[in-house]
Design an enzyme around this catalytic site. Structure first.
Site, PDB file in Angstrom:
ATOM      1  N   TYR A   1      56.647  30.098  38.984  1.00  0.00           N
ATOM      2  CA  TYR A   1      57.290  30.005  40.297  1.00  0.00           C
ATOM      3  C   TYR A   1      58.819  29.948  40.179  1.00  0.00           C
ATOM      4  CZ  TYR A   1      52.917  28.967  42.856  1.00  0.00           C
ATOM      5  OH  TYR A   1      51.679  29.022  43.442  1.00  0.00           O
TER       6      TYR A   1
ATOM      7  N   ASP B   1      48.041  25.704  40.654  1.00  0.00           N
ATOM      8  CA  ASP B   1      47.790  26.102  42.049  1.00  0.00           C
ATOM      9  C   ASP B   1      46.359  26.608  42.192  1.00  0.00           C
ATOM     10  OD1 ASP B   1      48.325  26.907  44.760  1.00  0.00           O
ATOM     11  OD2 ASP B   1      48.407  28.964  44.004  1.00  0.00           O
TER      12      ASP B   1
ATOM     13  N   ASP C   1      40.787  30.465  31.763  1.00  0.00           N
ATOM     14  CA  ASP C   1      39.518  31.079  32.190  1.00  0.00           C
ATOM     15  C   ASP C   1      38.344  30.147  31.875  1.00  0.00           C
ATOM     16  OD1 ASP C   1      40.176  31.577  29.528  1.00  0.00           O
ATOM     17  OD2 ASP C   1      39.510  33.663  29.518  1.00  0.00           O
TER      18      ASP C   1
ATOM     19  N   ASP D   1      42.770  24.759  44.150  1.00  0.00           N
ATOM     20  CA  ASP D   1      41.909  25.260  45.231  1.00  0.00           C
ATOM     21  C   ASP D   1      40.457  25.250  44.751  1.00  0.00           C
ATOM     22  OD1 ASP D   1      44.025  25.828  47.137  1.00  0.00           O
ATOM     23  OD2 ASP D   1      42.830  27.507  47.885  1.00  0.00           O
TER      24      ASP D   1
ATOM     25  N   LYS E   1      47.034  29.778  28.455  1.00  0.00           N
ATOM     26  CA  LYS E   1      46.396  31.080  28.185  1.00  0.00           C
ATOM     27  C   LYS E   1      47.101  31.631  26.963  1.00  0.00           C
ATOM     28  CE  LYS E   1      43.722  34.600  28.975  1.00  0.00           C
ATOM     29  NZ  LYS E   1      42.269  34.547  28.640  1.00  0.00           N
TER      30      LYS E   1
END
Ligand code: NAD
Ligand code: IPM
Ligand code: MN
Length: 346
Positions: free
Chosen positions: A135, A242, A218, A246, A185
């Protein structure tokens, strides 16, 4: 009587109803605990942008700096203002300017809430880096509209930024079940994510009492669905955090339950409290949005202000309400009815 100055930014869509509901519950809890919450409301939103050409006034950040905390509903009305304009004009500058680098998002099932998973008990605290990473906003576009067009969006990971969020997460793990999952990752992103993993290993030496495991994003997404009970504190970069939160909201029964605190741990600027969800344009005029996520965020605000008893009273009211079956099924109870049950439970 002790008084806290709170900046209220209802924002757009359901954010307006959610902050109104949360404010009434917080006021009642404050009264019962013997302190005062003094609100100044700011109409900064997409409607404000359409009137003035800006999401907040040029001195908006300096105005907010004088408050003890900020309670925010939601920002964004994509039918009228592009999200890239509205979020970069209000929410994201607040997080960055006030160095609210630790975004705390708890995920657990409230009593009476039937989540989508078989697992009945899990208690995950997601700690999301909140000021840099994916971001950062660094980048640009050239040759716009031509076949040679290029878009570059550079993630920025600094040693200061990564170290402070990891230390914060290690400290949180220490106060809970002593387990930390660090999410990257690093099999694909060989610079920034390898850097994050290295710093995780370095800091682990300072926290021998915390059991730290590194996961790829993942695999973590799958684990949160298949084995959420194995997780305690989960720390991730801005974008990964983020997305995972969710997912965390989904496994706790929906976005109507997911709370969030944007914390400046050094306390040299105000922290901001808001639900994980957005303005929900699809249900904004129906009066059926669940205020519990915002009320829970308000409880996190009271705790941050040092009003632990009032924070506990708000959490107890939430649990009494859901245990009685109110607000547990998305769309079943109206916002007003859930708010009334919360107020009655305080
Ligand atoms: P959203 O979170 O607003 O909605 C996603 C889904 O969850 C919708 O179906 C919505 O009805 C449901 N939902 C959300 N909150 C709910 C609640 N309290 N009770 C019941 N159901 C609820 O995500 P979106 O649709 O992707 O975004 C809408 C707008 O909000 C966009 O402009 C987006 O950029 C913005 N947004 C803002 C924030 C924020 O201000 N912190 C967070 C996320 C999205
Ligand atoms: C959130 C939101 C924001 C984010 C958006 C609206 C910029 O999705 O708080 O989770 O990605 O941080
Ligand atoms: Mn989000």
């Amino acid at each position: 009587m002790k008084t806290y100055k709170i900046a209220l930014i209802p924002g757009d869509g359901i954010g307006r109803d959610m902050t109104a509901a949360a404010w009434s519950v917080l006021q009642k809890a404050a009264g019962a605990s013997g302190f005062t919450l003094d609100a100044a409301e700011f109409p900064w939103s997409c409607a404000f942008y359409k009137e003035t050409g800006a999401m907040m006034p040029a001195d908006g950040i300096e105005t907010l700096r004088r408050f003890d905390a900020i309670l925010l509903g939601a920002v964004g009305w994509p039918a009228e203002v592009p999200d890239s304009v509205s979020l970069h004009g209000l929410l994201l500058p607040i997080r960055k300017n006030f160095v609210q680098y630790a975004n705390i998002r708890p995920h657990r099932l409230l009593p009476g809430v039937q989540g989508p998973l078989r697992a009945a008990a899990f208690d995950i605290l997601c700690i999301r880096e909140n000021t840099e990473g994916e971001y950062s906003g660094a980048g640009g576009r050239i040759h716009q509209g031509t076949l040679d067009e290029v878009a570059v969006e550079t993630s920025i990971f600094t040693r200061r930024g990564v170290e402070r969020i990891l230390r914060f997460a290690f400290e949180q793990a220490r106060t809970r079940r002593g387990k930390l999952a660090s999410v990257t990752k690093s099999n694909a992103q060989k610079h920034s994510m390898v850097f994050w993993d290295e710093i995780t290993r370095q800091l682990a030496l300072d926290y021998p009492d915390v059991e730290v495991t590194s996961y790829h994003i993942d695999a973590m997404a799958a684990r949160m669905v298949m084995a959420p009970e194995t997780l305690d504190v989960v720390v991730a970069s801005n974008l990964f955090g983020d997305i995972l939160t969710d997912l965390g909201a989904a496994i706790q029964g929906g976005l109507g339950f997911a709370a969030s605190a944007n914390i400046n741990p050094e306390r040299n600027a105000p922290s901001m409290f808001e639900p994980v969800h957005g303005s929900a344009p699809d249900i904004a005029h129906l009066g059926i949005a669940n205020p519990i996520a915002t009320v829970w965020s308000g409880a996190m605000m009271l705790k941050h202000l040092g009003e632990q008893d009032a924070a506990d009273a708000v959490m107890a009211a939430i649990e009494t309400t859901t245990a009685s079956g109110v607000g547990t099924v998305p769309g079943k109870d109206r916002t007003d009815a859930i708010t009334a049950a919360l107020l009655a439970a305080i």
